[in-house]
Every structure is written in structure tokens, then in C-alpha cells.
Write an enzyme that holds these catalytic residues in place. Structure first.
Site, PDB file in Angstrom:
ATOM      1  N   HIS A  93       0.821  -1.203   0.000  1.00 24.73           N
ATOM      2  CA  HIS A  93       0.000   0.000   0.000  1.00 24.73           C
ATOM      3  C   HIS A  93       0.863   1.263   0.000  1.00 24.73           C
ATOM      4  CE1 HIS A  93      -3.756  -2.180   1.867  1.00 24.73           C
ATOM      5  NE2 HIS A  93      -3.489  -2.553   0.627  1.00 24.73           N
ATOM      6  N   GLU A  95       0.768   3.954   1.884  1.00 27.59           N
ATOM      7  CA  GLU A  95       1.175   4.429   3.206  1.00 27.59           C
ATOM      8  C   GLU A  95       2.399   3.671   3.716  1.00 27.59           C
ATOM      9  OE1 GLU A  95      -3.324   4.915   2.818  1.00 27.59           O
ATOM     10  OE2 GLU A  95      -1.840   3.346   2.429  1.00 27.59           O
ATOM     11  N   CYS A 127      -5.001   1.118   6.661  1.00 32.39           N
ATOM     12  CA  CYS A 127      -5.341  -0.131   7.338  1.00 32.39           C
ATOM     13  C   CYS A 127      -4.178  -0.564   8.230  1.00 32.39           C
ATOM     14  CB  CYS A 127      -5.668  -1.226   6.327  1.00 32.39           C
ATOM     15  SG  CYS A 127      -4.210  -1.954   5.538  1.00 32.39           S
ATOM     16  N   CYS A 134       0.078  -0.442   7.729  1.00 35.42           N
ATOM     17  CA  CYS A 134       0.198   0.977   7.377  1.00 35.42           C
ATOM     18  C   CYS A 134       0.094   1.874   8.610  1.00 35.42           C
ATOM     19  CB  CYS A 134      -0.887   1.352   6.371  1.00 35.42           C
ATOM     20  SG  CYS A 134      -0.860   0.386   4.846  1.00 35.42           S
TER      21      CYS A 134
END
Length: 367
Positions: A93, A95, A127, A134
Site C-alpha cells: 500500500h 502508506e 489499514c 500501514c
């Protein structure tokens, strides 16, 4: 410890490999340059429309993650803007890439002590699932840099519904992050922030001349997000700018008629139905029909809040001035120039499970 990323100068900003071992991959269209800064961070309107669900509201579950960001000084001056995209090949992800130990934000703040505020605009809320962590990495980053504040804006909540196995973890992690208020704020993207994103991060849109209308489907989704994040964290969103319920009910039929007209102009055969007094969009697009702008003159839209308000953040946005390169130097990004030197800082990773997952990814990439 060597830095995780490599950064290269491009024509309108920089392009960044968030992990030095990444290479071009058929499994991910964005590899290896998942972070882009300056004007390189702009995305086409069709991509923004599909991932963020503007101006009609969410149309289908999104597998892609896209995060725009701004790094600012304590006075609000812009230091850098950019975006990070998810890697489908490595299931990573944005992040995680940005807040990784020895990653891009770690190095940026370490080498520039004027950065005091980070603003994220994401299509999904962060999440804390086992393969990503993250929020855990955000938390560690904030502990390492206690003078930095963080504002997170999102267009939809990610895996917080009971049907997702990791929903309990995500909700608890969001509560932990929100407990750092007022240093950390969680808010849905709404109102004038949509226009700010169009102006600063989307290509082919002249926000100073024309604006997209925020339709009821999008406004309802924004209000639902505000309600849900408040229910999850117990902290009211710092910024919300959506139509109040009473005002909406007074003009519900007029709104449905207008939006049905606009939608049919763009996606023929689609309509809005009213269920229990609320408009329900039926927006499954025909992939054969191109997405077309509905450009509405600014004078015909309700006024956008531009003055100071104690309940809304004030942004001072300045463009990032990047060095220019010749066409010969930048025509082939597949053979990037020499990596820019980066100073790394070693900190202690507090989430052992996240660290273990990261090590596995590194080993996988080096094979």
C-alpha cells in the site's frame, strides 16, 4: 543502514523507486516508480474519477490505492507535493511505502527540519492488516518525529465492515491513530477539498475557470464517511463540508432530476432512483462510452468557502520549483540517471510483525 528508496530527477519533478530492489514488472503497471513528486504527481482525470469516485460517488470496490500528499512548514508553506500508488505485484500500500523506516518520508523529514505537517489525500483510509501494517508504520513515524502533525483525508473506508476478517484490527488501529488528536486528524474528503485535488493533482483540468459539480451520490458518501469514522474512533472529523439533511430533503426531487440529466449525458442509460426519500445512483458504466467532462461555469455554482474559518483548515499552496532537464536527458525513464544521494536514519521498529513481513518482501525482491 542503506536507504530503501532511490530517487531520480525527471522533467517536472522526481520519480522514486520506494524500494531499491524494485524493477519493471508485468504484474504492476506503476512499477518501479510508485512515488512521484512535483508536477509528475498529476494523474489523468479518468484515473482520478475511477479510483476516487468523483463526482458521482463510489461505483465499485477498488483494488487500487492512490495517495496524494503535501509536505508543509509550520506556517503552511508547501515544501513538496506528490503521490504514491500501490504495487499490485508486491501487494504493498502507498502508506507503507511513504512511512517505512528509512523510507521516503523518513528521509525527507530527517533532511529538512522545516517540514512540520503532512497531509494525505487517499482513496482508502489506512489499514493495519498483517501484510501492510500501514497505521503501525505511521504510528512509529510520529513517535520518531514528535514535532510533525498528520492530517488524513479519505474518499472511502477500507475494510472496516464486519464482513471483512481484518475489520476489527483496522477499526482498533484507526481508534489508536485518532487518539493522537489534535496532532492527528481523520476526515472524509468533502466539499472544497475535492476542488483542491482537481486543481493540484489532476491533469487536464483548469480549476480556476471551471468546476465539476458535487452530485448527491458523492455528497451522501462523504456524509456517510463522516458518520462512520466518528462511530469508529469516537472523534468527530476535523473537516467536513457536506449538505445538511434538512436542506437536502427540501430539494431532493430537483437534485435527482438534475443529476439524472447530467449522468445520462455522460453515461447513457443510467439513472438515479429514489428509495426512502434518498437518491440511489445506478452508475454501472458502459465501458464503450468514454468519460466526458461536465464543465459548469464557476459563477453558476454555490460559493466555495475561501475565507478563514475556525472549523476548516487553511491551506497555502505554492508550486514546487523543480530543476529543468533537457529533452535528451529525460526522454527515457526506463534508463534513469544516477540515483540522488540520500542520508538514512536508523530507528527502532516497534511492530515486530510488520518488520518480519518487510524482511520477507526484501528477500523476495532480491531473488
Amino acid at each position: 543502514m542503506e536507504p530503501l528508496y532511490e530517487e531520480y530527477l525527471a522533467n517536472r519533478g522526481t520519480i522514486v523507486k520506494p524500494y531499491y530492489w524494485l524493477s519493471f514488472s508485468l504484474d504492476c503497471s506503476n512499477c518501479p516508480y510508485h512515488i512521484r513528486t512535483g508536477e509528475e504527481a498529476r494523474v489523468p482525470y479518468t484515473e482520478f474519477y475511477q479510483i476516487f469516485g468523483f463526482p458521482y460517488g463510489p461505483m465499485c470496490p477498488q483494488t487500487k490505492h492512490l495517495t496524494f500528499y503535501e509536505l508543509k512548514t509550520s506556517s503552511g508553506s508547501l515544501v513538496q507535493k506528490g503521490h504514491a500508488s500501490s504495487c499490485t505485484g508486491n501487494n504493498t500500500h502507498p502508506e507503507t511505502m511513504l512511512f517505512e523506516m528509512n523510507g521516503y518520508f523518513d528521509s525527507a523529514v530527517h533532511n529538512n527540519n522545516t517540514i512540520r505537517h503532512i497531509i494525505l489525500y487517499s482513496n482508502n483510509s489506512p489499514c493495519n492488516e498483517a501484510n501492510h501494517c500501514c497505521i503501525g508504520k505511521m504510528y512509529n513515524f510520529l513517535i520518531t518525529y514528535p514535532d510533525v502533525t498528520l492530517s488524513i483525508y479519505f474518499s472511502q473506508l477500507y475494510h472496516t465492515e464486519p464482513e471483512f476478517p481484518a475489520s476489527a484490527w483496522n477499526r482498533e488501529a484507526l481508534r489508536s491513530l485518532a487518539s493522537l488528536w489534535p496532532r492527528v486528524t481523520l476526515s472524509p474528503i468533502s466539499g472544497g477539498i475535492w476542488y483542491s485535488l482537481l486543481n493540484n493533482f489532476v491533469s487536464g483540468v483548469s480549476g480556476s475557470i471551471v468546476f465539476q459539480p458535487i452530485l448527491t451520490g458523492r455528497a451522501l458518501a462523504d456524509r456517510h464517511n463522516a458518520y462512520e469514522i466518528n462511530a469508529i474512533t469516537g472523534v468527530k472529523p476535523y473537516f467536513t463540508d457536506v449538505l445538511p439533511q434538512t436542506e437536502e430533503n427540501q430539494n431532493i426531487k430537483a437534485q435527482v432530476a438534475l443529476e439524472s440529466y447530467l449522468i445520462n449525458k455522460i453515461i447513457p442509460g443510467q439513472s438515479l432512483q429514489v428509495t426512502n426519500g434518498q437518491p440511489q445512483p445506478n452508475l454501472t458504466p458502459d465501458l464503450k462510452v468514454p468519460v466526458v467532462f461536465v464543465l459548469v461555469p464557476f459563477r453558476d455554482l454555490p460559493p466555495i468557502h475561501v475565507g478563514q474559518s475556525p472549523h476548516k483548515p487553511s491551506y497555502i499552496v505554492r508550486h514546487l520549483n523543480m530543476p529543468q532537464m533537457s529533452f535528451q536527458e529525460t526522454k527515457d525513464l526506463r534508463s534513469p540517471p544516477m540515483g540522488m544521494p540520500v542520508d538514512g536514519v536508523e530507528i527502532t521498529e516497534q511492530f515486530a510483525r510488520c518488520k518480519e513481513v518487510d524482511e520477507k518482501k526484501k528477500k523476495k525482491g532480491k531473488k
